[in-house]
Scaffold this motif. Structure first.
Motif, PDB file in Angstrom:
ATOM      1  N   LEU A 185       0.689  -1.145   0.001  1.00 59.55           N
ATOM      2  CA  LEU A 185      -0.056  -0.140  -0.136  1.00 59.55           C
ATOM      3  C   LEU A 185       0.685   1.175   0.126  1.00 59.55           C
ATOM      4  N   ARG A 186       1.937   1.526   0.908  1.00 56.05           N
ATOM      5  CA  ARG A 186       2.662   2.523   0.927  1.00 56.05           C
ATOM      6  C   ARG A 186       3.373   2.849  -0.348  1.00 56.05           C
ATOM      7  N   ILE A 187       4.081   1.741  -0.983  1.00 57.80           N
ATOM      8  CA  ILE A 187       4.827   1.916  -2.199  1.00 57.80           C
ATOM      9  C   ILE A 187       3.622   2.414  -3.162  1.00 57.80           C
ATOM     10  N   ALA A 188       2.384   1.754  -3.277  1.00 60.61           N
ATOM     11  CA  ALA A 188       1.486   2.362  -4.321  1.00 60.61           C
ATOM     12  C   ALA A 188       1.087   3.904  -4.011  1.00 60.61           C
ATOM     13  N   ALA A 225       6.940   5.889   0.927  1.00 57.37           N
ATOM     14  CA  ALA A 225       7.145   4.558   0.994  1.00 57.37           C
ATOM     15  C   ALA A 225       7.745   4.049   2.226  1.00 57.37           C
ATOM     16  N   PHE A 226       8.596   4.403   2.618  1.00 60.37           N
ATOM     17  CA  PHE A 226       9.463   3.759   3.551  1.00 60.37           C
ATOM     18  C   PHE A 226       9.971   4.522   4.942  1.00 60.37           C
ATOM     19  N   SER A 227       9.961   5.743   5.036  1.00 60.56           N
ATOM     20  CA  SER A 227      10.142   6.389   6.361  1.00 60.56           C
ATOM     21  C   SER A 227       9.438   6.024   7.533  1.00 60.56           C
ATOM     22  N   ALA A 228      10.016   5.589   8.663  1.00 62.58           N
ATOM     23  CA  ALA A 228       9.306   5.437   9.664  1.00 62.58           C
ATOM     24  C   ALA A 228       8.484   6.336  10.276  1.00 62.58           C
ATOM     25  N   SER A 229       8.906   7.633  10.066  1.00 64.42           N
ATOM     26  CA  SER A 229       8.187   8.736  10.628  1.00 64.42           C
ATOM     27  C   SER A 229       6.889   8.949  10.094  1.00 64.42           C
ATOM     28  N   GLY A 231      -1.056   2.984   9.154  1.00 63.41           N
ATOM     29  CA  GLY A 231      -1.213   1.780   9.947  1.00 63.41           C
ATOM     30  C   GLY A 231      -0.066   0.773  10.196  1.00 63.41           C
ATOM     31  N   ALA A 232      -0.230   0.146  11.184  1.00 58.47           N
ATOM     32  CA  ALA A 232       0.729  -1.107  11.540  1.00 58.47           C
ATOM     33  C   ALA A 232       0.836  -2.092  10.277  1.00 58.47           C
ATOM     34  N   GLU A 233      -0.292  -2.358   9.876  1.00 57.33           N
ATOM     35  CA  GLU A 233      -0.018  -3.513   8.631  1.00 57.33           C
ATOM     36  C   GLU A 233       0.849  -3.036   7.620  1.00 57.33           C
ATOM     37  N   ALA A 234       0.451  -1.767   7.041  1.00 57.26           N
ATOM     38  CA  ALA A 234       1.058  -1.245   5.904  1.00 57.26           C
ATOM     39  C   ALA A 234       2.624  -0.779   6.247  1.00 57.26           C
ATOM     40  N   ASP A 235       2.949  -0.450   7.616  1.00 55.27           N
ATOM     41  CA  ASP A 235       4.306  -0.242   8.032  1.00 55.27           C
ATOM     42  C   ASP A 235       5.258  -1.594   8.111  1.00 55.27           C
ATOM     43  N   GLY A 236       4.468  -2.778   8.385  1.00 57.50           N
ATOM     44  CA  GLY A 236       4.962  -4.099   8.618  1.00 57.50           C
ATOM     45  C   GLY A 236       5.552  -4.487   7.085  1.00 57.50           C
ATOM     46  N   ALA A 237       4.936  -4.091   6.102  1.00 54.25           N
ATOM     47  CA  ALA A 237       5.276  -4.504   4.615  1.00 54.25           C
ATOM     48  C   ALA A 237       6.462  -3.750   4.214  1.00 54.25           C
ATOM     49  N   VAL A 238       7.095  -2.766   4.982  1.00 51.69           N
ATOM     50  CA  VAL A 238       8.132  -2.078   4.369  1.00 51.69           C
ATOM     51  C   VAL A 238       9.017  -1.822   5.477  1.00 51.69           C
ATOM     52  N   ASN A 239       8.803  -2.367   6.704  1.00 52.76           N
ATOM     53  CA  ASN A 239       9.926  -2.017   7.734  1.00 52.76           C
ATOM     54  C   ASN A 239      11.130  -2.553   7.595  1.00 52.76           C
ATOM     55  N   TRP A 240      11.433  -3.483   6.537  1.00 49.41           N
ATOM     56  CA  TRP A 240      12.656  -4.010   6.090  1.00 49.41           C
ATOM     57  C   TRP A 240      13.666  -2.625   5.755  1.00 49.41           C
ATOM     58  N   ALA A 241      13.162  -1.546   5.235  1.00 49.32           N
ATOM     59  CA  ALA A 241      13.916  -0.450   4.928  1.00 49.32           C
ATOM     60  C   ALA A 241      14.296   0.465   6.150  1.00 49.32           C
ATOM     61  N   TRP A 242      13.995  -0.103   7.215  1.00 44.97           N
ATOM     62  CA  TRP A 242      14.192   0.884   8.511  1.00 44.97           C
ATOM     63  C   TRP A 242      15.559   0.481   8.997  1.00 44.97           C
ATOM     64  N   GLU A 243      16.063  -0.604   8.617  1.00 47.28           N
ATOM     65  CA  GLU A 243      17.201  -1.307   9.172  1.00 47.28           C
ATOM     66  C   GLU A 243      18.346  -0.334   8.986  1.00 47.28           C
ATOM     67  N   ALA A 244      19.175  -0.219  10.023  1.00 49.01           N
ATOM     68  CA  ALA A 244      20.430   0.749  10.159  1.00 49.01           C
ATOM     69  C   ALA A 244      21.578   0.142   9.459  1.00 49.01           C
ATOM     70  N   VAL A 245      21.894   0.807   8.344  1.00 46.08           N
ATOM     71  CA  VAL A 245      23.164   0.180   7.702  1.00 46.08           C
ATOM     72  C   VAL A 245      24.162   1.358   7.268  1.00 46.08           C
ATOM     73  N   PRO A 246      25.111   1.120   6.886  1.00 42.18           N
ATOM     74  CA  PRO A 246      26.306   2.066   6.567  1.00 42.18           C
ATOM     75  C   PRO A 246      25.766   3.007   5.389  1.00 42.18           C
ATOM     76  N   PHE A 247      25.770   4.035   5.704  1.00 42.19           N
ATOM     77  CA  PHE A 247      25.176   4.979   4.383  1.00 42.19           C
ATOM     78  C   PHE A 247      26.059   4.547   2.934  1.00 42.19           C
ATOM     79  N   PHE A 248      25.396   4.006   1.832  1.00 44.75           N
ATOM     80  CA  PHE A 248      26.066   4.007   0.717  1.00 44.75           C
ATOM     81  C   PHE A 248      27.145   2.735   0.901  1.00 44.75           C
ATOM     82  N   ASN A 249      26.764   2.005   1.966  1.00 38.17           N
ATOM     83  CA  ASN A 249      27.842   0.641   2.307  1.00 38.17           C
ATOM     84  C   ASN A 249      28.922   1.240   2.811  1.00 38.17           C
ATOM     85  N   ALA A 250      29.221   2.564   2.967  1.00 38.36           N
ATOM     86  CA  ALA A 250      30.756   3.093   3.482  1.00 38.36           C
ATOM     87  C   ALA A 250      30.514   4.274   4.654  1.00 38.36           C
TER      88      ALA A 250
END
Length: 216
Positions: free
Chosen positions: A93-96, A145-149, A154-173
């Motif tokens: 939903l959020r991506i659509a 589509a992806f911001s946790a803010s 709703g929780a269900e729609a957020d759950g479909a995209v919460n993989w994008a909330w993972e903290a990773v090194p910016f641009f892998n570096a």
């Protein structure tokens, strides 16, 4: 709508459909998708129509692209995929919603900016309008589509995209940042590069259409 607008409408629809399909195929460990290389061509189509036929024609083409995108999202939301032990919609939903909002706002802004710079050097209007529109499209799409803010879906729609909330090194570096921020930056870089490259076909197509109109 006239027959002269039909090629632009068909081109925009084809770009939207192709981008919706190619976004499923990842590149560079998931930093990009093949859709990132086709979607920016929408700005080329809009700018060509704006230059040759004017603002009203460009808006018709954008509306056709928006309707096509909505149809693609509706179809995608009904296609269920399986992975990691659970079933999920191909187009959450959020991506659509983000796709539709980003496309419509960015393209209409592109048209307005292009018209503002129409009287300058031939490259100024398409370049400035595409840069502004592309930046706006990237910011709107990835935030919605992806911001946790953004929590009103709703929780269900957020759950479909919460993989994008993972903290990773910016641009892998760089320093740690949500994954979607890196994805947005990578997407924006592609749009910047294609905005420059698109000036070549823009010049050629506008010249060809101008000749055709003179001979008609």
């Amino acid at each position: 709508m006239t027959r002269t607008h039909l090629p632009g409408i068909l081109a925009m629809a084809a770009i939207v459909v192709a981008s919706n399909i190619l976004v499923q195929f990842l590149l560079l460990d998931g930093l990009l998708t093949w859709g990132a290389f086709t979607y920016p061509l929408a700005f080329l189509v809009t700018d060509v129509m704006n230059r040759v036929y004017g603002v009203a024609a460009a808006r018709k083409v954008v509306l056709a692209g928006f309707v096509t995108g909505v149809i693609c999202s509706l179809i995608g939301s009904q296609i269920m995929l399986q992975g990691d032990g659970y079933t999920y919609a191909a187009v959450p939903l959020r991506i659509a919603v983000a796709s539709g909002v980003g496309f419509l706002v960015a393209q209409l802004t592109d048209i307005a900016v292009f018209d503002r710079f129409r009287g300058g050097r031939w490259w100024r209007a398409p370049l400035v309008s595409t840069l502004v529109g592309s930046a706006l499209d990237t910011a709107l799409f990835f935030t919605i589509a992806f911001s946790a803010s953004v929590t009103f879906f709703g929780a269900e729609a957020d759950g479909a995209v919460n993989w994008a909330w993972e903290a990773v090194p910016f641009f892998n570096a760089g320093p740690l940042a949500p994954l979607w921020v890196t994805l947005a930056f990578a997407d924006w870089l592609v749009k910047l590069a294609l905005a420059l490259i698109a000036l070549i076909p823009f010049r050629a197509i506008v010249a060809r259409l101008g000749q055709n109109r003179a001979l008609a």
